[in-house]
Design a protein around this motif. Structure first.
Motif, PDB file in Angstrom:
ATOM      1  N   LEU A 246       0.737  -1.204  -0.179  1.00 60.80           N
ATOM      2  CA  LEU A 246       0.005  -0.047   0.066  1.00 60.80           C
ATOM      3  C   LEU A 246       0.651   1.312   0.047  1.00 60.80           C
ATOM      4  CD1 LEU A 246      -2.706  -0.954   2.667  1.00 60.80           C
ATOM      5  CD2 LEU A 246      -3.071  -0.360   0.244  1.00 60.80           C
ATOM      6  N   PHE A 247       1.889   1.350   0.534  1.00 62.52           N
ATOM      7  CA  PHE A 247       2.907   2.446   0.829  1.00 62.52           C
ATOM      8  C   PHE A 247       4.194   2.611  -0.048  1.00 62.52           C
ATOM      9  CE2 PHE A 247       0.896   1.760   5.042  1.00 62.52           C
ATOM     10  CZ  PHE A 247      -0.234   2.648   5.033  1.00 62.52           C
TER      11      PHE A 247
ATOM     12  N   LYS B  85      -4.475   2.339  -7.082  1.00 65.11           N
ATOM     13  CA  LYS B  85      -3.281   2.191  -8.177  1.00 65.11           C
ATOM     14  C   LYS B  85      -2.020   2.784  -8.283  1.00 65.11           C
ATOM     15  CE  LYS B  85      -6.908   1.770 -11.980  1.00 65.11           C
ATOM     16  NZ  LYS B  85      -7.664   2.264 -13.239  1.00 65.11           N
ATOM     17  N   THR B  86      -2.080   3.666  -6.930  1.00 60.02           N
ATOM     18  CA  THR B  86      -0.920   4.559  -6.568  1.00 60.02           C
ATOM     19  C   THR B  86      -0.547   4.302  -5.262  1.00 60.02           C
ATOM     20  OG1 THR B  86      -1.719   6.405  -8.121  1.00 60.02           O
ATOM     21  CG2 THR B  86       0.288   6.727  -6.560  1.00 60.02           C
ATOM     22  N   PRO B  87       0.724   4.041  -4.913  1.00 61.53           N
ATOM     23  CA  PRO B  87       1.238   3.660  -3.449  1.00 61.53           C
ATOM     24  C   PRO B  87       0.731   4.927  -2.575  1.00 61.53           C
ATOM     25  CG  PRO B  87       2.759   2.938  -5.046  1.00 61.53           C
ATOM     26  CD  PRO B  87       1.642   3.788  -5.885  1.00 61.53           C
ATOM     27  N   ALA B  88       0.464   4.938  -1.404  1.00 61.23           N
ATOM     28  CA  ALA B  88       0.269   6.200  -0.562  1.00 61.23           C
ATOM     29  C   ALA B  88       1.513   6.430   0.118  1.00 61.23           C
ATOM     30  CB  ALA B  88      -0.828   5.671   0.313  1.00 61.23           C
ATOM     31  N   GLU B  89       1.723   7.798   0.195  1.00 61.07           N
ATOM     32  CA  GLU B  89       2.870   8.468   0.814  1.00 61.07           C
ATOM     33  C   GLU B  89       2.690   8.599   2.483  1.00 61.07           C
ATOM     34  OE1 GLU B  89       4.464  11.738  -1.576  1.00 61.07           O
ATOM     35  OE2 GLU B  89       2.528  11.178  -2.518  1.00 61.07           O
ATOM     36  N   ALA B  90       1.321   8.435   3.032  1.00 61.93           N
ATOM     37  CA  ALA B  90       1.211   8.685   4.252  1.00 61.93           C
ATOM     38  C   ALA B  90      -0.321   8.091   4.453  1.00 61.93           C
ATOM     39  CB  ALA B  90       0.957  10.088   4.454  1.00 61.93           C
ATOM     40  N   VAL B  91      -0.718   7.932   5.773  1.00 58.93           N
ATOM     41  CA  VAL B  91      -2.084   7.263   6.087  1.00 58.93           C
ATOM     42  C   VAL B  91      -2.282   8.113   7.452  1.00 58.93           C
ATOM     43  CG1 VAL B  91      -0.867   5.388   7.539  1.00 58.93           C
ATOM     44  CG2 VAL B  91      -3.263   5.156   6.614  1.00 58.93           C
ATOM     45  N   ILE B  92      -3.755   8.361   7.240  1.00 58.09           N
ATOM     46  CA  ILE B  92      -4.335   8.594   8.594  1.00 58.09           C
ATOM     47  C   ILE B  92      -5.423   7.320   9.029  1.00 58.09           C
ATOM     48  CG2 ILE B  92      -6.423  10.091   9.366  1.00 58.09           C
ATOM     49  CD1 ILE B  92      -5.350  12.503   7.573  1.00 58.09           C
ATOM     50  N   ILE B  93      -5.197   7.190  10.202  1.00 59.41           N
ATOM     51  CA  ILE B  93      -6.329   6.028  10.885  1.00 59.41           C
ATOM     52  C   ILE B  93      -7.062   6.432  11.575  1.00 59.41           C
ATOM     53  CG2 ILE B  93      -6.191   3.793  12.235  1.00 59.41           C
ATOM     54  CD1 ILE B  93      -2.933   3.579  11.707  1.00 59.41           C
ATOM     55  N   VAL B  94      -8.175   6.125  11.175  1.00 57.90           N
ATOM     56  CA  VAL B  94      -9.476   6.673  12.001  1.00 57.90           C
ATOM     57  C   VAL B  94      -9.915   5.751  12.964  1.00 57.90           C
ATOM     58  CG1 VAL B  94     -11.714   7.766  11.800  1.00 57.90           C
ATOM     59  CG2 VAL B  94     -10.302   8.336   9.952  1.00 57.90           C
ATOM     60  N   ALA B  95      -9.692   5.878  14.284  1.00 66.24           N
ATOM     61  CA  ALA B  95     -10.152   4.975  15.322  1.00 66.24           C
ATOM     62  C   ALA B  95     -11.201   5.367  16.180  1.00 66.24           C
ATOM     63  CB  ALA B  95      -8.918   4.772  16.012  1.00 66.24           C
ATOM     64  N   GLY B  96     -11.857   4.390  16.439  1.00 68.16           N
ATOM     65  CA  GLY B  96     -13.073   4.614  17.533  1.00 68.16           C
ATOM     66  C   GLY B  96     -12.818   4.111  19.021  1.00 68.16           C
ATOM     67  N   ALA B  97     -13.734   3.562  19.700  1.00 73.67           N
ATOM     68  CA  ALA B  97     -13.849   3.210  21.232  1.00 73.67           C
ATOM     69  C   ALA B  97     -12.818   2.085  20.844  1.00 73.67           C
ATOM     70  CB  ALA B  97     -15.072   3.043  21.665  1.00 73.67           C
ATOM     71  N   PRO B  98     -11.988   1.786  22.049  1.00 72.99           N
ATOM     72  CA  PRO B  98     -11.249   0.739  22.325  1.00 72.99           C
ATOM     73  C   PRO B  98     -12.269  -0.563  22.333  1.00 72.99           C
ATOM     74  CG  PRO B  98     -11.523   1.698  24.414  1.00 72.99           C
ATOM     75  CD  PRO B  98     -12.064   2.672  23.415  1.00 72.99           C
ATOM     76  N   ALA B  99     -11.602  -1.652  22.032  1.00 73.17           N
ATOM     77  CA  ALA B  99     -12.355  -3.252  21.990  1.00 73.17           C
ATOM     78  C   ALA B  99     -13.038  -3.305  23.423  1.00 73.17           C
ATOM     79  CB  ALA B  99     -11.561  -4.179  21.439  1.00 73.17           C
ATOM     80  N   SER B 100     -13.692  -4.222  23.535  1.00 72.34           N
ATOM     81  CA  SER B 100     -14.474  -4.491  25.006  1.00 72.34           C
ATOM     82  C   SER B 100     -14.681  -6.037  24.791  1.00 72.34           C
ATOM     83  CB  SER B 100     -15.833  -3.799  25.175  1.00 72.34           C
ATOM     84  OG  SER B 100     -16.824  -4.087  24.260  1.00 72.34           O
TER      85      SER B 100
ATOM     86  N   ASP C 252       3.857   2.409  10.661  1.00 72.76           N
ATOM     87  CA  ASP C 252       4.625   3.490  10.951  1.00 72.76           C
ATOM     88  C   ASP C 252       5.907   3.150  10.510  1.00 72.76           C
ATOM     89  OD1 ASP C 252       5.450   6.226  12.457  1.00 72.76           O
ATOM     90  OD2 ASP C 252       6.248   4.574  13.852  1.00 72.76           O
ATOM     91  N   LEU C 253       6.391   2.013  10.453  1.00 69.41           N
ATOM     92  CA  LEU C 253       7.721   1.424   9.931  1.00 69.41           C
ATOM     93  C   LEU C 253       7.846   1.788   8.123  1.00 69.41           C
ATOM     94  CD1 LEU C 253       8.321  -1.748  11.694  1.00 69.41           C
ATOM     95  CD2 LEU C 253       9.402   0.505  12.274  1.00 69.41           C
ATOM     96  N   ALA C 254       6.708   1.865   7.716  1.00 69.36           N
ATOM     97  CA  ALA C 254       6.489   1.816   6.445  1.00 69.36           C
ATOM     98  C   ALA C 254       6.256   3.362   5.820  1.00 69.36           C
ATOM     99  CB  ALA C 254       5.488   1.027   5.631  1.00 69.36           C
ATOM    100  N   THR C 255       5.620   4.205   6.899  1.00 78.06           N
ATOM    101  CA  THR C 255       5.111   5.468   6.127  1.00 78.06           C
ATOM    102  C   THR C 255       4.894   6.470   7.239  1.00 78.06           C
ATOM    103  OG1 THR C 255       3.638   6.487   4.291  1.00 78.06           O
ATOM    104  CG2 THR C 255       2.623   5.036   6.137  1.00 78.06           C
ATOM    105  N   ARG C 256       4.518   7.650   6.845  1.00 78.16           N
ATOM    106  CA  ARG C 256       3.991   8.589   7.893  1.00 78.16           C
ATOM    107  C   ARG C 256       2.645   8.188   8.289  1.00 78.16           C
ATOM    108  NH1 ARG C 256       8.139  12.561   7.497  1.00 78.16           N
ATOM    109  NH2 ARG C 256       9.958  11.453   6.782  1.00 78.16           N
TER     110      ARG C 256
END
Length: 315
Positions: A170-171, A202-217, A236-240
Motif C-alpha cells: 500500500l505504501f 493504483k498508486t502507493p500512498a505516501e502517508a496514512v490517516i487511521i481513524v479509530a473509535g472506542a477501544p475493544a471490549s 509507522d515503519l513503512a510510512t508517515r
C-alpha cells in the motif's frame, strides 16, 4: 353489672374515635403535604426545562464551531498536501457509524488540502480477533508477492505479518510504481472478510490517516487493542502515520502511552468534530515535514492544533 351490650358499645366508641382521629389528622396534614409535593414537581419541571435549554445551546455552539472550522479550512489547508497520495484506514467496531462520519470528514479536508485519497481500507474486527492469527499467517504466506514475501517478519503473529504485507503493497515514496501483485493481496484479505476496500489503489500512498473509535471490549479486549497498536506500529515503519481518534481513548491513548511510537506517530483525539478533522490533516502535513505531535483536548495532547507547516513535493 357490665353486660355484652356495654362491651359492644365501648368497642364501637373506640373505633369511631380512631376513625375521627384519622380523618382529622389527614385533613390537617393534607395541606402542607400537597403543597410540598407541588413544589417538588414544579422544581423538577423547571430543572428539566433548564437542561433542555442547556442542551439546545450546546448543540447550537457545536454547530457554530463546526461551521467555523469548515469555513477556515481552506485558509489553513489549501495547497498544504498538493499532489500527495494519502491512504485512509478506518477501524471497524461498535461505533462504526461515527467512525464512518469522521472518515468522510477527514477525506473532505484532505481534498481541501489538495491531496489525493488513493483508497480507504476498513480493518474488520475479524482482523484483530486473536483466534484468527493462524488464518492471517496462512493468508499472508499464500498471497504475498515474491518481491515482498522474503521481507515479512518471521514470527507467529498473524496481525503483525499481515500488517507488514499490507504496508508493503500500500505504501511507497512519491513516484514509485505499485508493487506487482497488490490487487491480489488486497482482494485476498477482502474476500476472506478481514478488510473492506473502497478505491482503486493504483498508486502507493505516501502517508496514512487511521481513524479509530472506542477501544475493544469483551473477554479478548486486551489482545484486540494490542493488535490495533501493532497494526499502527507496522504502518509507522513503512510510512508517515496520523491516528485520528473519536476521543482520547483507544488507539490514541495506546500510541501516546508507548514511549517509542509516540515520537513518530501523531494523534488527534477529536476527529468526530470538524475542527478535529482539520487538525488531523494539519498533523499529517506536519508529519510529512518530519515532525510529530499530539493534538486535541484529552490527556496527552500538546495543543489543540499543530502549527501550520509546508510540504514540498517529493518530501
Amino acid at each position: 353489672m357490665i353486660n355484652f351490650r356495654y362491651h359492644v358499645v365501648s368497642l364501637a366508641a373506640v373505633f369511631l374515635a380512631l376513625a375521627i382521629g384519622l380523618v382529622v389528622g389527614t385533613a390537617a396534614a393534607n395541606g402542607p403535604l400537597t403543597e410540598n409535593l407541588n413544589e417538588q414537581v414544579n422544581t423538577l419541571t423547571d430543572d428539566k426545562q433548564q437542561l433542555r435549554d442547556d442542551l439546545e445551546q450546546s448543540r447550537a455552539e457545536l454547530k457554530k464551531n463546526a461551521d467555523f472550522a469548515t469555513e477556515v479550512a481552506p485558509m489553513l489547508l489549501a495547497g498544504k498536501l498538493a499532489n500527495k497520495n494519502v491512504l485512509l484506514v478506518k477501524l471497524d467496531g461498535s461505533d462504526s457509524g461515527d467512525v464512518n462520519t469522521a472518515t468522510d470528514g477527514v477525506a473532505t479536508m484532505l481534498g481541501t488540502a489538495g491531496s489525493k485519497v488513493v483508497g480507504t481500507v476498513t480493518i474488520k474486527e475479524k482482523f484483530t480477533t486473536p483466534a484468527n492469527s493462524a488464518m492471517l499467517l496462512d493468508l499472508a504466506e499464500s498471497s504475498a508477492p515474491p518481491s515482498v514475501s522474503g521481507a515479512l517478519p518471521n514470527q507467529a503473529n498473524g496481525v503483525d505479518t499481515s500488517a507488514a504485507l499490507l504496508a508493503a503493497v500500500l505504501f511507497g515514496k512519491s513516484g514509485t510504481p505499485q508493487v506487482e501483485g497488490t490487487r491480489t493481496v488486497l482482494s485476498s484479505y477482502e474476500s476472506s472478510g478481514f478488510v473492506g476496500l473502497d478505491g482503486d489503489f493504483k498508486t502507493p500512498a505516501e502517508a496514512v490517516i487511521i481513524v479509530a473509535g472506542a477501544p475493544a471490549s469483551g473477554k479478548d479486549a486486551k489482545d484486540r487493542n494490542a493488535a490495533v497498536l501493532t497494526l499502527a506500529t507496522r504502518f509507522d515503519l513503512a510510512t508517515r502515520v496520523v491516528v485520528a481518534g473519536l476521543s482520547a481513548n483507544g488507539l490514541v491513548a495506546a500510541v501516546i502511552g508507548d514511549a517509542t511510537v509516540n515520537k513518530s506517530i501523531s494523534t488527534v483525539d477529536n476527529a468526530v468534530t470538524a475542527y478535529g478533522q482539520v487538525a488531523a490533516v494539519m498533523a499529517l502535513t506536519e508529519r510529512l515535514a518530519g515532525k510529530n505531535g499530539h493534538y486535541g483536548s484529552g490527556d496527552g495532547a500538546n495543543s489543540l492544533l499543530p502549527k501550520t507547516a509546508s510540504v514540498t513535493n517529493g518530501s
